[in-house]
Write an enzyme that holds these catalytic residues in place. Structure first.
Site, mmCIF file in Angstrom:
data_model
loop_
_atom_site.group_PDB
_atom_site.id
_atom_site.type_symbol
_atom_site.label_atom_id
_atom_site.label_comp_id
_atom_site.label_asym_id
_atom_site.label_seq_id
_atom_site.Cartn_x
_atom_site.Cartn_y
_atom_site.Cartn_z
ATOM 1 N N LYS A 76 0.850 -1.198 0.000
ATOM 2 C CA LYS A 76 0.000 0.000 0.000
ATOM 3 C C LYS A 76 0.884 1.245 0.000
ATOM 4 O O LYS A 76 1.942 1.255 0.653
ATOM 5 C CB LYS A 76 -0.895 -0.033 1.249
ATOM 6 C CG LYS A 76 -1.919 1.094 1.340
ATOM 7 C CD LYS A 76 -2.842 0.883 2.536
ATOM 8 C CE LYS A 76 -3.859 1.992 2.708
ATOM 9 N NZ LYS A 76 -4.760 1.766 3.853
ATOM 10 N N SER A 151 -9.701 1.860 3.092
ATOM 11 C CA SER A 151 -8.857 2.605 2.180
ATOM 12 C C SER A 151 -7.851 1.738 1.419
ATOM 13 O O SER A 151 -7.297 2.193 0.422
ATOM 14 C CB SER A 151 -8.080 3.689 2.944
ATOM 15 O OG SER A 151 -7.209 3.104 3.905
ATOM 16 N N SER A 175 -9.737 -0.396 7.342
ATOM 17 C CA SER A 175 -9.218 -0.250 5.980
ATOM 18 C C SER A 175 -8.589 -1.483 5.362
ATOM 19 O O SER A 175 -8.318 -1.487 4.166
ATOM 20 C CB SER A 175 -8.202 0.882 5.932
ATOM 21 O OG SER A 175 -8.885 2.089 5.767
HETATM 22 N N1 GLN Z 1 -12.923 4.172 6.680
HETATM 23 C C1 GLN Z 1 -12.328 4.588 7.929
HETATM 24 C C2 GLN Z 1 -11.945 6.037 7.842
HETATM 25 O O1 GLN Z 1 -12.171 6.623 6.834
HETATM 26 C C3 GLN Z 1 -11.154 3.739 8.250
HETATM 27 C C4 GLN Z 1 -9.954 4.080 7.488
HETATM 28 C C5 GLN Z 1 -8.778 3.274 7.852
HETATM 29 O O2 GLN Z 1 -8.898 2.240 8.528
HETATM 30 N N2 GLN Z 1 -7.622 3.742 7.466
HETATM 31 O O3 GLN Z 1 -11.422 6.595 8.760
#
Ligand code: GLN
Length: 488
Positions: A76, A151, A175
């Site tokens: 990532k 994400s 994410s």
């Molecule tokens: N979707 C969650 C957020 O937008 C989690 C994101 C993540 O785990 N990096 O904060």
């Protein structure tokens, strides 16, 4: 061959059925074939082949570095890799090259892994659909009109579409798990402190963890055996990581052990799509049919999880992102002749709307007069939530819940931030409590979209959790999707 798991690749490499170079070449061809899915921001072909050839040489000389030697893993784009761009899918870091390797990359290099390209993500890991990337769209391989989740959307797609057998993602509030569920793969978030955050670009430091995406639970243990190490460079890295290692060949529970298991069932009061409800019932039944005991649980703070998370995560994000000012880090706005406007222009021009929203909210909840009302209250509620989990784990070994209230949604469908935030309803509570969780694919809905369930375990029970996930995946052969559709 690309639908094989990393463990199967390892066996084939040992037998000499193909070399790491041949495997990597196939992965590169697959990346080209599925380029339109947009999983990768960058792939350096010659560098990948160089790493693969080095692995082949080690193999010939009998100097293999471990069971992951020669296996491609996607990374990532918020995990620092020396001399590579590290954009976090943000314009502000568009030209930023990391001057060092994160601890996980150091370990993967020592294990002989082929570092296979940098995957797309929501900007600074803020989002649940990968729609917030400043650079490109990433499509769900099961239906390209739909998002892959986020994400770590690129990582999910790289593994589901069989470009790589393994992917490295990061999980703050879901994410890794939510894109895993949307893409039909396994997504593992380790206990907070198991994997070093050194070189992971910070979003919300008290929750950020690097996690794995794979096509089997066993493959997750293979990758985790390398990632799980105590790191003196990260003050939140835990000594138990070294004291409780994760072996590279974790396997399913045997039938007698399953009969001793107690599994808590934790469901949201509302918001679950019917297909998700059905999947969770089928999963609970599969456990019961194997002799495990299901125990319904009720979370008293469930409805507060999202507000608690968005106060704490945004507060931490506002503080962590203050370093991108165009002076210490980041692209600099060109048209400013004094410092104040330089800061404002740099940050306004180079951060996307969602990141700006979070910085504003985070700054607000930390500001004088509001700190006690929001931030402090959220921390108290977070502590209560952790206590509730301790109480749950006095009664059960694992907690089963859906990974997401829905399957993959269409692009643009969740414009309203609050509806996007709902995606994390079930992944956020274990994140706040620092617990290990796995999203496990358990079949598809009527639209043919994958559905995942989440198993949560007590702190540092990661190995048992991986075993339980392997067990569940074996209970019904239709649970794990057939990835050969991408390799025909
Ligand atoms: N979707 C969650 C957020 O937008 C989690 C994101 C993540 O785990 N990096 O904060």
């Amino acid at each position: 061959m690309l639908n094989r798991t990393a463990i199967e690749h390892q066996e084939s490499l040992s037998k000499g059925s193909y070399s790491s170079r041949e495997l990597s070449e196939e992965c590169l061809k697959q990346a080209e074939k599925y380029k339109s899915l947009g999983a990768f921001l960058r792939i350096d072909e010659s560098e990948i082949l160089r790493q693969a050839e080095e692995s082949d040489t080690r193999r010939k000389e009998g100097k293999l570095l471990g069971p992951l030697d020669g296996i491609p893993v996607s990374i990532k784009d918020n995990i620092a890799q020396n001399d590579c761009l590290l954009t976090c899918a943000s314009k502000i870091l568009e030209n930023y090259r990391s001057p060092y390797d994160s601890f996980v990359i150091q370990n993967l290099k020592k294990a002989g892994v082929v570092l296979f390209g940098r995957t797309n993500m929501d900007e600074f890991a803020m989002g649940s659909s990968t729609e917030h990337s400043a650079f490109q769209k990433t499509c769900n391989p099961w239906d390209p009109k739909r998002v892959p989740g986020g994400s770590s959307g690129g990582a999910g797609v790289s593994v589901a579409s069989c470009i790589t057998p393994l992917g490295l993602g990061s999980d703050t509030g879901g994410s890794v798990r939510q894109p895993a569920a949307f893409c039909g793969v396994f997504g593992f978030r380790p206990t907070y402190g198991r994997v070093s955050r050194y070189g992971l670009v910070s979003f919300a430091s008290s929750m950020d963890q690097i996690g794995t995406l794979s096509r089997s639970a066993e493959d997750c243990s293979l990758l985790m055996s390398v990632l799980n190490q105590t790191d003196p460079n990260d003050s939140t890295s835990h000594p138990l990581a070294n004291e409780m290692p994760i072996s590279s060949d974790v396997s399913a529970f045997n039938p007698q052990d399953i009969k001793k298991l107690k599994i808590g069932l934790l469901l949201p009061d509302k918001g679950m799509e019917p297909a998700v409800k059905k999947s969770i019932q089928e999963t609970a039944k599969a456990w019961e049919d194997s002799g495990a005991k299901m125990i319904p649980l009720k979370a008293s703070l469930g409805e507060y999880a999202i507000p608690i998370y968005y106060i704490i995560a945004n507060a931490e994000a506002a503080s962590n992102l203050s370093r991108y000012d165009g002076i210490r880090y980041g692209s600099r706005s060109k048209d400013s002749d004094e410092i104040q406007s330089l800061y404002i222009r740099t940050r306004t021009e180079n951060f996307g709307a969602e990141v700006r929203r979070r910085i504003l909210l985070g700054t607000f909840v930390l500001s004088s007069g509001y700190y006690d009302t929001y931030y402090k209250k959220a921390q108290i509620a977070r502590a209560k939530m952790k206590e509730e989990y301790l109480h749950f784990f006095e009664q059960v070994d694992f907690i089963l819940s859906p990974s997401s209230p829905s399957s993959a949604f269409c692009f643009g469908e969740r414009h309203d931030p609050l509806s996007m935030y709902q995606s994390d309803l079930l992944t956020i509570p274990p994140s706040l409590a620092g617990l290990p969780c796995m999203s496990i694919p358990v079949g598809k809905d009527e639209k043919g979209l994958p559905i995942g369930v989440q198993l949560t375990a007590p702190s540092f029970e990661d190995v048992r959790l991986i075993r339980a996930s392997a067990t569940l995946a074996k209970m019904n052969e239709t649970f794990v999707p057939d990835f050969t559709v991408f390799t025909k």
